[in-house]
Scaffold this motif. Structure first.
Motif, mmCIF file in Angstrom:
data_model
loop_
_atom_site.group_PDB
_atom_site.id
_atom_site.type_symbol
_atom_site.label_atom_id
_atom_site.label_comp_id
_atom_site.label_asym_id
_atom_site.label_seq_id
_atom_site.Cartn_x
_atom_site.Cartn_y
_atom_site.Cartn_z
ATOM 1 N N ALA A 1 0.823 -1.213 0.000
ATOM 2 C CA ALA A 1 0.000 0.000 0.000
ATOM 3 C C ALA A 1 0.855 1.261 0.000
ATOM 4 C CB ALA A 1 -0.947 0.003 1.190
ATOM 5 N N ARG A 2 2.141 1.132 0.312
ATOM 6 C CA ARG A 2 3.066 2.277 0.324
ATOM 7 C C ARG A 2 3.945 2.316 -0.919
ATOM 8 N NH1 ARG A 2 6.321 2.350 5.800
ATOM 9 N NH2 ARG A 2 6.878 4.394 4.933
ATOM 10 N N SER A 3 3.712 1.416 -1.858
ATOM 11 C CA SER A 3 4.589 1.277 -3.017
ATOM 12 C C SER A 3 3.996 1.964 -4.246
ATOM 13 C CB SER A 3 4.795 -0.205 -3.338
ATOM 14 O OG SER A 3 5.339 -0.892 -2.223
ATOM 15 N N PRO A 4 4.849 2.504 -5.135
ATOM 16 C CA PRO A 4 4.331 3.060 -6.395
ATOM 17 C C PRO A 4 3.769 1.954 -7.275
ATOM 18 C CG PRO A 4 6.718 2.999 -6.406
ATOM 19 C CD PRO A 4 6.301 2.637 -5.017
ATOM 20 N N LYS A 5 2.791 2.301 -8.103
ATOM 21 C CA LYS A 5 2.122 1.274 -8.905
ATOM 22 C C LYS A 5 3.074 0.596 -9.876
ATOM 23 C CE LYS A 5 0.056 4.651 -12.130
ATOM 24 N NZ LYS A 5 0.565 5.854 -11.433
ATOM 25 N N ARG B 1 -7.764 0.044 -2.258
ATOM 26 C CA ARG B 1 -8.709 -0.115 -3.369
ATOM 27 C C ARG B 1 -7.998 -0.148 -4.714
ATOM 28 N NH1 ARG B 1 -10.796 3.398 -6.712
ATOM 29 N NH2 ARG B 1 -10.057 5.163 -5.480
ATOM 30 N N GLN B 2 -6.987 0.710 -4.907
ATOM 31 C CA GLN B 2 -6.264 0.732 -6.175
ATOM 32 C C GLN B 2 -5.614 -0.621 -6.462
ATOM 33 O OE1 GLN B 2 -2.393 2.749 -6.473
ATOM 34 N NE2 GLN B 2 -3.194 3.859 -8.242
ATOM 35 N N ILE B 3 -5.020 -1.228 -5.447
ATOM 36 C CA ILE B 3 -4.379 -2.528 -5.632
ATOM 37 C C ILE B 3 -5.420 -3.582 -5.995
ATOM 38 C CG2 ILE B 3 -3.153 -4.382 -4.423
ATOM 39 C CD1 ILE B 3 -1.716 -2.123 -2.837
ATOM 40 N N GLU C 1 -10.808 -9.348 -1.621
ATOM 41 C CA GLU C 1 -10.707 -9.029 -0.200
ATOM 42 C C GLU C 1 -11.277 -10.214 0.577
ATOM 43 O OE1 GLU C 1 -11.874 -5.397 2.888
ATOM 44 O OE2 GLU C 1 -11.937 -5.065 0.711
ATOM 45 N N TRP C 2 -10.602 -11.348 0.445
ATOM 46 C CA TRP C 2 -11.068 -12.619 1.001
ATOM 47 C C TRP C 2 -10.591 -12.702 2.450
ATOM 48 C CZ3 TRP C 2 -10.180 -17.875 -1.985
ATOM 49 C CH2 TRP C 2 -10.924 -18.879 -1.365
ATOM 50 N N ASN C 3 -11.513 -12.543 3.363
ATOM 51 C CA ASN C 3 -11.184 -12.569 4.784
ATOM 52 C C ASN C 3 -11.256 -13.991 5.332
ATOM 53 O OD1 ASN C 3 -11.010 -9.696 4.930
ATOM 54 N ND2 ASN C 3 -13.233 -9.588 5.008
ATOM 55 N N PRO C 4 -10.229 -14.436 6.044
ATOM 56 C CA PRO C 4 -10.227 -15.790 6.599
ATOM 57 C C PRO C 4 -11.091 -15.898 7.846
ATOM 58 C CG PRO C 4 -8.245 -14.647 7.270
ATOM 59 C CD PRO C 4 -8.969 -13.718 6.335
ATOM 60 N N THR C 5 -11.334 -17.124 8.263
ATOM 61 C CA THR C 5 -12.065 -17.366 9.510
ATOM 62 C C THR C 5 -11.211 -16.981 10.712
ATOM 63 O OG1 THR C 5 -13.274 -19.191 8.489
ATOM 64 C CG2 THR C 5 -13.261 -19.094 10.903
ATOM 65 N N CYS C 6 -9.959 -17.489 10.736
ATOM 66 C CA CYS C 6 -9.123 -17.249 11.910
ATOM 67 C C CYS C 6 -7.664 -17.523 11.601
ATOM 68 C CB CYS C 6 -9.567 -18.126 13.091
ATOM 69 S SG CYS C 6 -9.294 -19.908 12.832
ATOM 70 N N HIS C 7 -6.797 -16.907 12.389
ATOM 71 C CA HIS C 7 -5.398 -17.328 12.481
ATOM 72 C C HIS C 7 -5.365 -18.571 13.372
ATOM 73 C CE1 HIS C 7 -1.229 -17.349 13.918
ATOM 74 N NE2 HIS C 7 -0.930 -16.624 12.845
ATOM 75 N N HIS C 8 -4.395 -19.447 13.149
ATOM 76 C CA HIS C 8 -4.406 -20.714 13.906
ATOM 77 C C HIS C 8 -4.208 -20.511 15.406
ATOM 78 C CE1 HIS C 8 0.060 -20.592 12.801
ATOM 79 N NE2 HIS C 8 0.084 -20.634 14.116
ATOM 80 N N ASN C 9 -3.705 -19.358 15.826
ATOM 81 C CA ASN C 9 -3.517 -19.112 17.259
ATOM 82 C C ASN C 9 -4.742 -18.490 17.938
ATOM 83 O OD1 ASN C 9 -1.005 -20.196 17.685
ATOM 84 N ND2 ASN C 9 0.106 -18.292 17.349
#
Length: 266
Positions: free
Chosen positions: A81-85, A119-121, A150-158
């Protein structure tokens, strides 16, 4: 008109998928555990970081992940998100090229490095050959995604892994589709000295007849194949222009619609 809803393969309504980042040496042990219990994983790799300390060698990568999915994670793991396109294009494309030379299939998925995106990415990715991208925002739910970029996971394993696994296994209302999506980094099991956690989870949830074990891209491709079905206006028959089969529940009966075929539903 028949009542038609999509199911997962063979009429199943639950899917488990695992997602691990960075291509660390501990992936060897994690892949072995997945293989033992019939679980599939997606492994997001940085093509520019092979053969560096703590990471896998390029030469072993193709054979290690057979039966699983190799996916992109950018070439050098910047905070994108901080990188040039212009840099983003190189990071995504060079990563795909490097990984595809190893695995010999199109690499079409991504997990956002450092969880960074905007959003741009998201809007760029389809033009760079990416069909889905995973975030690090855990939902603690089993809902299917409505935005593949924007695929959100269920959980981190911890985070409540076994509690969520028990809830998932206990789901029985087949009018819904459920997905349990676990993410993490394999080296964390070494850091936290809790390999027993993932082994207990896999032993508990693996090799069950009512769960589809799939990679990330297999889920994407399957649901897109369903969306590509061509139903008659009355839903009395359907044509499948895709290569792969799609399973439907038609008035309580499971119907397989094979690729390239037309099937009467009543």
């Amino acid at each position: 008109m028949p009542r038609v809803v999509v199911t997962f393969p063979e009429g199943k309504f639950k899917v488990l998928t695992m997602s691990y980042d960075d291509g660390r040496e501990a992936d060897r042990q994690l892949v072995g555990i997945f293989n033992q219990y019939g679980i599939k994983g997606t492994f997001h790799l940085n093509g520019g970081l092979f053969d560096t300390p703590g990471r896998l060698s390029q030469s072993e990568t193709g054979s290690l992940y057979q039966g699983h999915e190799v996916s992109a994670h950018t070439f050098t793991h910047p905070t994108i998100a901080r990188s040039p396109k212009e840099q983003l294009v190189e990071e995504f494309v060079e990563d795909r090229k490097q990984l595809e030379d190893i695995v010999h299939y199109p690499v079409r998925g991504l997990s956002y490095p450092n969880g960074s995106f905007n959003r741009q990415i998201k809007e760029m990715l389809p033009f760079l050959g990416i069909d889905y991208a995973r975030t690090v925002h855990s939902t603690k739910s089993f809902a299917m995604p409505d935005d593949w970029m924007e695929w959100n996971p269920t959980c981190h394993h911890n985070k409540d892994l076994m509690k969520l696994a028990e809830e998932f296994v206990g789901l029985y209302k087949s009018q819904y589709l459920y997905m349990m999506y676990v993410w993490g980094h394999s080296y964390e099991f070494d850091q936290d000295q809790n390999w027993d956690l993932i082994e207990t989870f896999c032993e508990f949830i693996g090799n069950r007849g009512d769960i589809w074990y799939a990679t990330n891209i297999e889920i994407v491709d399957y649901l897109k194949a369903f969306q590509n079905l061509r139903f008659s206006a009355s839903s009395r028959f359907v044509y499948n222009p895709s290569v792969q089969s799609v399973w439907l529940n038609v008035d309580g009966q499971i119907v397989e619609v094979k690729g390239g075929t037309q099937v009467d539903l009543i």
